[in-house]
Motif scaffolding. Structure first.
Motif, PDB file in Angstrom:
ATOM      1  N   UNK A  38       0.851  -1.178   0.000  1.00 49.74           N
ATOM      2  CA  UNK A  38       0.000   0.000   0.000  1.00 49.74           C
ATOM      3  C   UNK A  38       0.899   1.245   0.000  1.00 49.74           C
ATOM      4  N   UNK A  39       1.154   1.758  -1.191  1.00 49.85           N
ATOM      5  CA  UNK A  39       2.068   2.885  -1.338  1.00 49.85           C
ATOM      6  C   UNK A  39       1.403   4.139  -1.889  1.00 49.85           C
ATOM      7  N   UNK A  40       0.130   4.048  -2.239  1.00 51.78           N
ATOM      8  CA  UNK A  40      -0.552   5.160  -2.886  1.00 51.78           C
ATOM      9  C   UNK A  40      -0.519   6.462  -2.100  1.00 51.78           C
ATOM     10  N   UNK A  41      -0.541   6.387  -0.793  1.00 52.48           N
ATOM     11  CA  UNK A  41      -0.562   7.596   0.030  1.00 52.48           C
ATOM     12  C   UNK A  41       0.832   7.978   0.532  1.00 52.48           C
ATOM     13  N   UNK A  42       1.869   7.333   0.019  1.00 51.94           N
ATOM     14  CA  UNK A  42       3.218   7.608   0.521  1.00 51.94           C
ATOM     15  C   UNK A  42       3.846   8.807  -0.174  1.00 51.94           C
ATOM     16  N   UNK A  43       4.879   9.329   0.476  1.00 56.85           N
ATOM     17  CA  UNK A  43       5.707  10.394  -0.079  1.00 56.85           C
ATOM     18  C   UNK A  43       7.148   9.893  -0.062  1.00 56.85           C
ATOM     19  N   UNK A  44       8.054  10.643  -0.644  1.00 51.68           N
ATOM     20  CA  UNK A  44       9.473  10.268  -0.570  1.00 51.68           C
ATOM     21  C   UNK A  44       9.907  10.113   0.882  1.00 51.68           C
ATOM     22  N   UNK A  45       9.454  11.030   1.740  1.00 55.09           N
ATOM     23  CA  UNK A  45       9.845  10.995   3.146  1.00 55.09           C
ATOM     24  C   UNK A  45       9.248   9.791   3.866  1.00 55.09           C
ATOM     25  N   UNK A  46       7.982   9.515   3.626  1.00 57.18           N
ATOM     26  CA  UNK A  46       7.368   8.382   4.332  1.00 57.18           C
ATOM     27  C   UNK A  46       7.931   7.052   3.824  1.00 57.18           C
ATOM     28  N   UNK A  47       8.266   6.983   2.527  1.00 57.57           N
ATOM     29  CA  UNK A  47       8.902   5.756   2.027  1.00 57.57           C
ATOM     30  C   UNK A  47      10.290   5.590   2.617  1.00 57.57           C
ATOM     31  N   UNK A  48      11.013   6.670   2.809  1.00 56.39           N
ATOM     32  CA  UNK A  48      12.341   6.588   3.437  1.00 56.39           C
ATOM     33  C   UNK A  48      12.216   6.082   4.870  1.00 56.39           C
ATOM     34  N   UNK A  49      11.197   6.549   5.596  1.00 55.71           N
ATOM     35  CA  UNK A  49      10.973   6.069   6.968  1.00 55.71           C
ATOM     36  C   UNK A  49      10.585   4.593   6.955  1.00 55.71           C
ATOM     37  N   UNK A  50       9.795   4.197   5.982  1.00 55.53           N
ATOM     38  CA  UNK A  50       9.377   2.804   5.862  1.00 55.53           C
ATOM     39  C   UNK A  50      10.585   1.919   5.564  1.00 55.53           C
ATOM     40  N   UNK A  51      11.432   2.365   4.644  1.00 63.50           N
ATOM     41  CA  UNK A  51      12.649   1.613   4.311  1.00 63.50           C
ATOM     42  C   UNK A  51      13.550   1.499   5.531  1.00 63.50           C
ATOM     43  N   UNK A  52      13.638   2.562   6.323  1.00 63.75           N
ATOM     44  CA  UNK A  52      14.446   2.504   7.551  1.00 63.75           C
ATOM     45  C   UNK A  52      13.900   1.445   8.504  1.00 63.75           C
ATOM     46  N   UNK A  53      12.564   1.323   8.591  1.00 66.36           N
ATOM     47  CA  UNK A  53      11.959   0.289   9.437  1.00 66.36           C
ATOM     48  C   UNK A  53      12.270  -1.104   8.894  1.00 66.36           C
TER      49      UNK A  53
END
Length: 163
Positions: free
Chosen positions: A80-95
């Motif tokens: 579920x990536x539709x509501x993501x931003x570059x910043x939120x994806x970076x935080x997700x990748x960090x997790x």
């Protein structure tokens, strides 16, 4: 949540699926500690922040080399990536990286194809999916083309192999 809100939630839930929900729905309460003990085994609760939703958590069972990743890693299904931003994806990748760094031998994903088992490669594949989606989004690819590209990558086995 106030008592009035709880009662409204109970009534709404019971009306949606009559006879299938308890009369009173218990609400979760914060843990006193980031560790749960179950039959002498330690289960670590790991706050993973914003992944596909707010304030997600995962569980780590060191004695079993097991991670229950919740919404951090997906296993062979679209993320579920539709509501993501570059910043939120970076935080997700960090997790993803944080959990992968624990080197589990099994990863139970919150969203998965049940025929795929629980492999640790779910972290690499999830990371690859997020990165690939970000590359396509950054390239301003039209939505239909982006959808087709992500579908093709997932059908090929992993977006990680496509990036």
């Amino acid at each position: 949540m106030q008592q009035q809100e709880v009662q409204a939630l109970d009534k709404l839930s019971q009306g949606a699926v009559p006879g299938q929900i308890a009369d009173a729905i218990p609400l979760p309460e914060p843990l006193d500690s980031p560790e749960i003990r179950l039959e002498g085994t330690s289960i670590e609760v790991i706050a993973t922040g914003h992944t596909d939703t707010l304030d997600t958590t995962s569980l780590h069972v060191p004695d079993l080399d097991l991670i229950v990743s919740g919404d951090v890693a997906y296993n062979h299904c679209h993320m579920y990536v539709g509501a993501t931003t570059n910043e939120s994806r970076a935080a997700w990748i960090a997790a993803v990286d944080r959990l992968a760094g624990l080197n589990p031998t099994a990863v139970v994903a919150g969203h998965k194809d049940p025929t795929q088992g629980d492999p640790p490669r779910s972290f690499a594949e999830s990371r690859g999916y997020l990165e690939y989606y970000g590359q396509l989004r950054d390239a301003a690819m039209p939505d239909r083309e982006l959808f087709d590209a992500m579908s093709t990558a997932t059908q090929a086995g992993s977006a990680a192999s496509s990036s």
